[in-house]
Design an enzyme around this catalytic site. Structure first.
Site, mmCIF file in Angstrom:
data_model
loop_
_atom_site.group_PDB
_atom_site.id
_atom_site.type_symbol
_atom_site.label_atom_id
_atom_site.label_comp_id
_atom_site.label_asym_id
_atom_site.label_seq_id
_atom_site.Cartn_x
_atom_site.Cartn_y
_atom_site.Cartn_z
ATOM 1 N N SER A 113 0.814 -1.196 0.000
ATOM 2 C CA SER A 113 0.000 0.000 0.000
ATOM 3 C C SER A 113 0.858 1.260 0.000
ATOM 4 O O SER A 113 1.743 1.405 -0.833
ATOM 5 C CB SER A 113 -0.963 -0.039 1.189
ATOM 6 O OG SER A 113 -1.953 0.964 1.075
ATOM 7 N N ASP B 293 -8.784 -5.867 -5.374
ATOM 8 C CA ASP B 293 -8.586 -4.666 -4.562
ATOM 9 C C ASP B 293 -9.104 -3.461 -5.324
ATOM 10 O O ASP B 293 -8.662 -3.180 -6.437
ATOM 11 C CB ASP B 293 -7.088 -4.506 -4.263
ATOM 12 C CG ASP B 293 -6.785 -3.239 -3.502
ATOM 13 O OD1 ASP B 293 -7.664 -2.763 -2.756
ATOM 14 O OD2 ASP B 293 -5.660 -2.721 -3.643
ATOM 15 N N HIS C 225 -6.382 -6.212 -0.942
ATOM 16 C CA HIS C 225 -5.311 -5.231 -0.824
ATOM 17 C C HIS C 225 -4.086 -5.806 -0.118
ATOM 18 O O HIS C 225 -2.957 -5.483 -0.472
ATOM 19 C CB HIS C 225 -5.849 -4.020 -0.048
ATOM 20 C CG HIS C 225 -4.998 -2.811 -0.116
ATOM 21 N ND1 HIS C 225 -4.700 -2.174 -1.297
ATOM 22 C CD2 HIS C 225 -4.380 -2.094 0.858
ATOM 23 C CE1 HIS C 225 -3.941 -1.116 -1.047
ATOM 24 N NE2 HIS C 225 -3.724 -1.047 0.244
#
Length: 485
Positions: free
Chosen positions: A179, A404, A462
């Site tokens: 991320s 995601d 994610h």
């Protein structure tokens, strides 16, 4: 003495010298809630990066279970900015997971994670910056930070950490994370120390990342073709950064339509407490085969939502500071809670065991903290960082969970292709099943010049190692070994 016996004695001597070199005051002898032997030696504690204000970063080290003296040393960073790397430690690729059936109340029980990355590498979980997780500063204004400051402090941390553990200075060294860690992992001050990096669903470039949101929503059937064509016509194919009021209205309508989705895994429900999820599934009319999409072969609890891994924070910046908002319409904050991790990490016996400061001094552990006063002082990561480092010979693996909605994989694939490297290994399902008994079409790969590889993992969200831990360990092991996919 025969050769096998001699080799065993040499290996034992190396392990003893390795343990002796490490700072014994940082040794983790045991953990409350875990009642078995550790898979390998563990160390944890603080490294001070600024003596004047006692700014200290917390780390947890697991030695490799295979050959710690020569296996790679890998740093793991969660994103946010503001997410503790203990999230990766207890929910993703760390040594433990909470036992099935653990409920808030008593101290949660831990079990060994069968897909821990320490099987093939030494792992450091770093809480960064100060103010996140167990890291702290006694000068609270120091919680004012930025992309470049995080990278600079992490660089100081690593230099001092290798002074504590000089025996690892010759090991191959890599950076890893997911991320928003895609921003500060890629910065030059950190890259000077490494051979390369691997990042999952990485924050990279607002134009590529955000512009993929609407097409991805349409491609996965989350919005109708009529709605997609309507917004595409109004926005002329650009869905991010527009000043056109009509376009913004259409994009906001898409976000509103998706407000109840789990931004971080569109296969999973968005809920706050497991009891709510049980109720949802019990009364669901979906067939069992659909309800089990995205599951993996393991008997450990997977959170069905993730709060705070908020690359979309940039979309809601106000005066350069991080607002109390994440996700689509702010709803993704309610997709989960981290009650088990919070209870465990706020227990004073646990803190004492891992050599962390008490709650009375640094406060309660938070998976995601909003106390950072954050400035985003870098731009795109593509040309100045990813292209630069791959040209210089660094090894890079970029991977995405393909379900995601936070950092959709088409945006990642698009910026990778924009670098302009020649494809040397065409897009295909990779054959990891030969080695790990994984379904042929779980992982897709494309290889480029300059040691750049891109993977997608089917059904993952994610946080890939959380949703698909077996597949994650498979590609991680192969990449660390320098083997082709």
């Amino acid at each position: 003495m025969d050769a096998p016996t001699f080799l065993l004695l040499v290996a034992a001597a190396l392990l003893c010298s390795l343990a002796a070199a490490a700072p014994e005051e940082h040794l983790v002898a045991g953990l409350p809630g875990f009642h078995s032997a550790f898979p390998s030696k563990h160390y944890s504690g603080y490294v001070t990066v600024d003596e004047a204000i006692e700014k200290s970063l917390f780390y947890y080290l697991m030695l490799s279970e295979r050959d710690p003296a020569s296996d790679p040393m890998v740093v793991w960073l969660n994103g946010g900015p503001g997410c503790s790397s203990f999230d990766g430690f207890v929910y993703e690729n760390g040594p433990f997971n909470f036992e099935p059936g653990s409920t808030p109340g008593g101290l949660p029980k831990l079990q060994v994670n069968p897909y821990r990355w320490s099987k093939v590498s030494n792992m450091i979980y770093l809480d960064s910056p100060a103010g996140v997780g167990m890291s702290y500063s006694l000068n609270k204004p120091e919680y004012k930070t930025s992309d470049l400051k995080i990278a600079a402090d992490a660089h100081k941390f690593l230099l001092k950490w290798f002074e504590l553990y000089p025996e690892f200075q010759s090991n191959p060294f890599y950076l890893s994370g997911e991320s928003y860690a895609g921003v500060y992992i890629s910065l030059q001050s950190l890259m000077k120390l490494s051979k390369g990096y691997l990042i999952g669903n990485p924050a990279t470039d607002v134009d590529y990342d955000y512009n993929s949101f609407v097409p991805f929503a349409h491609g996965t059937g989350l919005i109708s073709t009529d709605m997609y064509e309507d917004v595409r016509a109004a926005c002329h194919g650009t869905f991010w950064g527009t000043v056109d009021d009509l376009c913004q209205e259409k994009v906001d309508r898409v976000r509103w339509e998706l407000k109840d989705l789990n931004l971080y895994n569109i296969l999973a429900p968005c809920y706050h407490h497991p009891k709510i999820q049980e109720t949802v599934f019990r009364h669901s009319s979906l067939p069992e085969s659909f309800r089990r999409l995205g599951e993996t072969e393991r008997a450990i609890p997977v959170r069905k939502g993730i709060a705070g891994r908020s690359w979309p924070l940039r979309a809601a910046l106000r005066n350069g500071r991080v607002p109390m908002w994440t996700g689509i319409g702010g709803r993704s904050l309610n997709c989960t809670s981290d009650e088990l991790a919070t209870i465990w990490l706020d227990d004073e016996d646990v803190r004492a065991a891992i050599h962390a400061k008490s709650k009375s001094l640094i406060g309660s552990w938070e998976f995601y903290t909003a106390r950072l006063d954050y400035s985003y002082d870098t731009g795109t990561m593509i040309s100045s960082y990813h292209k630069k480092f791959t040209t210089l010979g660094y090894r890079v693996l970029i991977y995405n969970g393909d379900h995601d909605l936070c950092v959709p994989f088409p945006g990642t694939e698009a910026w990778i292709k924009s670098i302009g490297y020649r494809v040397v290994d065409r897009w295909r399902p990779c054959g990891l099943e030969i080695y790990m008994h994984i379904c042929l079409r779980e992982i897709y790969t494309e290889g480029y010049d300059h040691n750049l590889t891109f993977l997608t993992i089917k059904g993952a969200g994610h946080a890939v190692p959380e949703y698909k831990p077996k597949e994650a360990l498979a590609f991680y092991s192969r990449w660390m070994a320098g083997e082709m996919f």
